[in-house]
Design an enzyme around this catalytic site. Structure first.
Site, PDB file in Angstrom:
ATOM      1  N   LYS A 112      16.379  -8.752   4.492  1.00  0.00           N
ATOM      2  CA  LYS A 112      16.767  -8.155   3.220  1.00  0.00           C
ATOM      3  C   LYS A 112      18.287  -8.058   3.119  1.00  0.00           C
ATOM      4  O   LYS A 112      18.967  -7.782   4.125  1.00  0.00           O
ATOM      5  CB  LYS A 112      16.172  -6.750   3.064  1.00  0.00           C
ATOM      6  CG  LYS A 112      14.689  -6.677   3.396  1.00  0.00           C
ATOM      7  CD  LYS A 112      14.190  -5.235   3.387  1.00  0.00           C
ATOM      8  CE  LYS A 112      12.817  -5.139   4.015  1.00  0.00           C
ATOM      9  NZ  LYS A 112      12.846  -5.147   5.494  1.00  0.00           N
ATOM     10  N   HIS A 164      17.302  -5.298  -0.989  1.00  0.00           N
ATOM     11  CA  HIS A 164      16.795  -4.107  -0.308  1.00  0.00           C
ATOM     12  C   HIS A 164      16.632  -2.895  -1.236  1.00  0.00           C
ATOM     13  O   HIS A 164      15.643  -2.171  -1.146  1.00  0.00           O
ATOM     14  CB  HIS A 164      17.714  -3.754   0.866  1.00  0.00           C
ATOM     15  CG  HIS A 164      17.028  -3.013   1.963  1.00  0.00           C
ATOM     16  ND1 HIS A 164      17.398  -3.121   3.276  1.00  0.00           N
ATOM     17  CD2 HIS A 164      15.982  -2.154   1.964  1.00  0.00           C
ATOM     18  CE1 HIS A 164      16.616  -2.368   4.035  1.00  0.00           C
ATOM     19  NE2 HIS A 164      15.749  -1.755   3.257  1.00  0.00           N
ATOM     20  N   ASP A 166       9.125  -8.345   9.972  1.00  0.00           N
ATOM     21  CA  ASP A 166       9.985  -7.849   8.885  1.00  0.00           C
ATOM     22  C   ASP A 166      11.189  -7.109   9.449  1.00  0.00           C
ATOM     23  O   ASP A 166      11.038  -6.142  10.195  1.00  0.00           O
ATOM     24  CB  ASP A 166       9.183  -6.908   7.986  1.00  0.00           C
ATOM     25  CG  ASP A 166      10.024  -6.346   6.844  1.00  0.00           C
ATOM     26  OD1 ASP A 166       9.961  -6.899   5.741  1.00  0.00           O
ATOM     27  OD2 ASP A 166      10.753  -5.345   7.065  1.00  0.00           O
ATOM     28  N   TYR A 194      19.218  -2.889   9.349  1.00  0.00           N
ATOM     29  CA  TYR A 194      18.584  -2.414  10.577  1.00  0.00           C
ATOM     30  C   TYR A 194      19.440  -2.733  11.798  1.00  0.00           C
ATOM     31  O   TYR A 194      19.240  -2.158  12.865  1.00  0.00           O
ATOM     32  CB  TYR A 194      17.199  -3.055  10.767  1.00  0.00           C
ATOM     33  CG  TYR A 194      16.185  -2.766   9.693  1.00  0.00           C
ATOM     34  CD1 TYR A 194      16.426  -1.839   8.676  1.00  0.00           C
ATOM     35  CD2 TYR A 194      14.964  -3.436   9.672  1.00  0.00           C
ATOM     36  CE1 TYR A 194      15.481  -1.595   7.687  1.00  0.00           C
ATOM     37  CE2 TYR A 194      14.016  -3.194   8.691  1.00  0.00           C
ATOM     38  CZ  TYR A 194      14.280  -2.277   7.694  1.00  0.00           C
ATOM     39  OH  TYR A 194      13.344  -2.054   6.726  1.00  0.00           O
TER      40      TYR A 194
END
Length: 285
Positions: free
Chosen positions: A88, A121, A54, A59
């Site tokens: 996401k 998200h 994931d 990120y």
């Protein structure tokens, strides 16, 4: 409650509403910076038997995650289809055309032809319905195997379902013994939406909890293993984050024991509705 027979090992998976099977336990890479650390964590996890990975656009490590995936597949001989990869769409990229473009960007960074699961998200007001139309388009076109949301409260899901033609298959939310989300879990279960826990260990804030420490001692397990096992037994998929091989292995060692009814009663009594992450209703989008 899920049964021991349903969750026997790291390849154990459950069917989403469309029949696509999603692993119960995976590796999260939140706050793991782009570079060798992220790639090596992914490679190590797959080597150890993890099949769910994931990540997310925000990120900023999708490129390294993709490198780790490719190196692990080459090393193990696994096919891409053996993995379940999630990313996401970030808040700035929500909107119909914007989300379609964001998906392509994530694929390019990951070096993949498709994702197994793509999520919105956060429920940015005025944007998530258009973003959901984009996810429905990607799904209808066969570009992604499953679609869902993240950090959606019941009222967000209610609002989305007024116009959605596809019910979200997953809602990935903060969930741990201090934030058990019973209302959301019941709502989701009624509608075939699977709940997935992020920050299942409350960012380490529960590892010294006396109730959990006592339960762990009775089973000869760590507190982290007890929490992750609890997730699985209440029917929640989970994605603990780690970059250390030993911790990645420890987090996966949750299939050889079961919690008792008394364990579940004690953990249920820990719920305080306490978050370590932002509240989706009070997030500075």
């Amino acid at each position: 409650m899920t049964t021991h027979n349903e969750i026997q090992n790291l390849q154990s998976a459950f069917p989403l509403a469309n029949g696509v099977r999603m692993p119960w336990l995976g590796l999260g890479v939140f706050k793991v910076p782009e570079g060798a650390e992220a790639g090596n964590a992914v490679k190590e996890a797959i080597r150890q038997g993890y099949r769910s990975i994931d990540t997310a656009a925000i990120y900023d490590n999708e490129t390294s995650v993709g490198v780790g995936i490719r190196e692990a597949l080459a090393e193990t001989g696994l096919a891409r289809e053996a993995l379940f990869v999630t990313s996401k769409a970030w808040n700035a990229d929500l909107g119909y055309e914007e989300t379609l473009a964001a998906y392509e960007t994530s694929l390019r960074k990951l070096g993949l032809d498709y994702l197994d699961l793509y999520l919105i998200h956060w429920p940015v007001a005025g944007k998530y319905k258009d973003a959901w139309r984009a996810l429905e388009r990607l799904y209808a076109d066969g570009r992604v195997r499953a679609i869902g949301v993240s950090n959606f409260h019941v009222h967000h899901l209610d609002d989305l379902l007024q116009t959605a033609t596809v019910v979200p298959m997953v809602d990935q939310v903060e969930l741990h013994p201090r934030l058990q989300q019973p209302e959301l879990r019941a709502y989701a279960a009624e509608r075939g939406i699977r709940i997935e826990a992020w920050s299942p260990l409350m960012q380490g804030g529960l590892l010294d909890d006396p109730t959990l420490t006592a339960i762990a001692g009775r089973h000869g397990k760590s507190v982290a293993q007890v929490i992750l096992r609890w997730d699985l037994e209440i029917g929640v998929a989970t994605i603990p984050k780690s970059t250390r091989a030993q911790r990645i292995a420890e987090n996966a060692d949750v299939f050889g024991f079961s919690l008792t009814k008394e364990d579940h009663r004690l953990i249920a009594a820990m719920d305080l509705g306490r978050r370590v992450g932002p509240d989706p209703d009070n997030f500075d989008f």
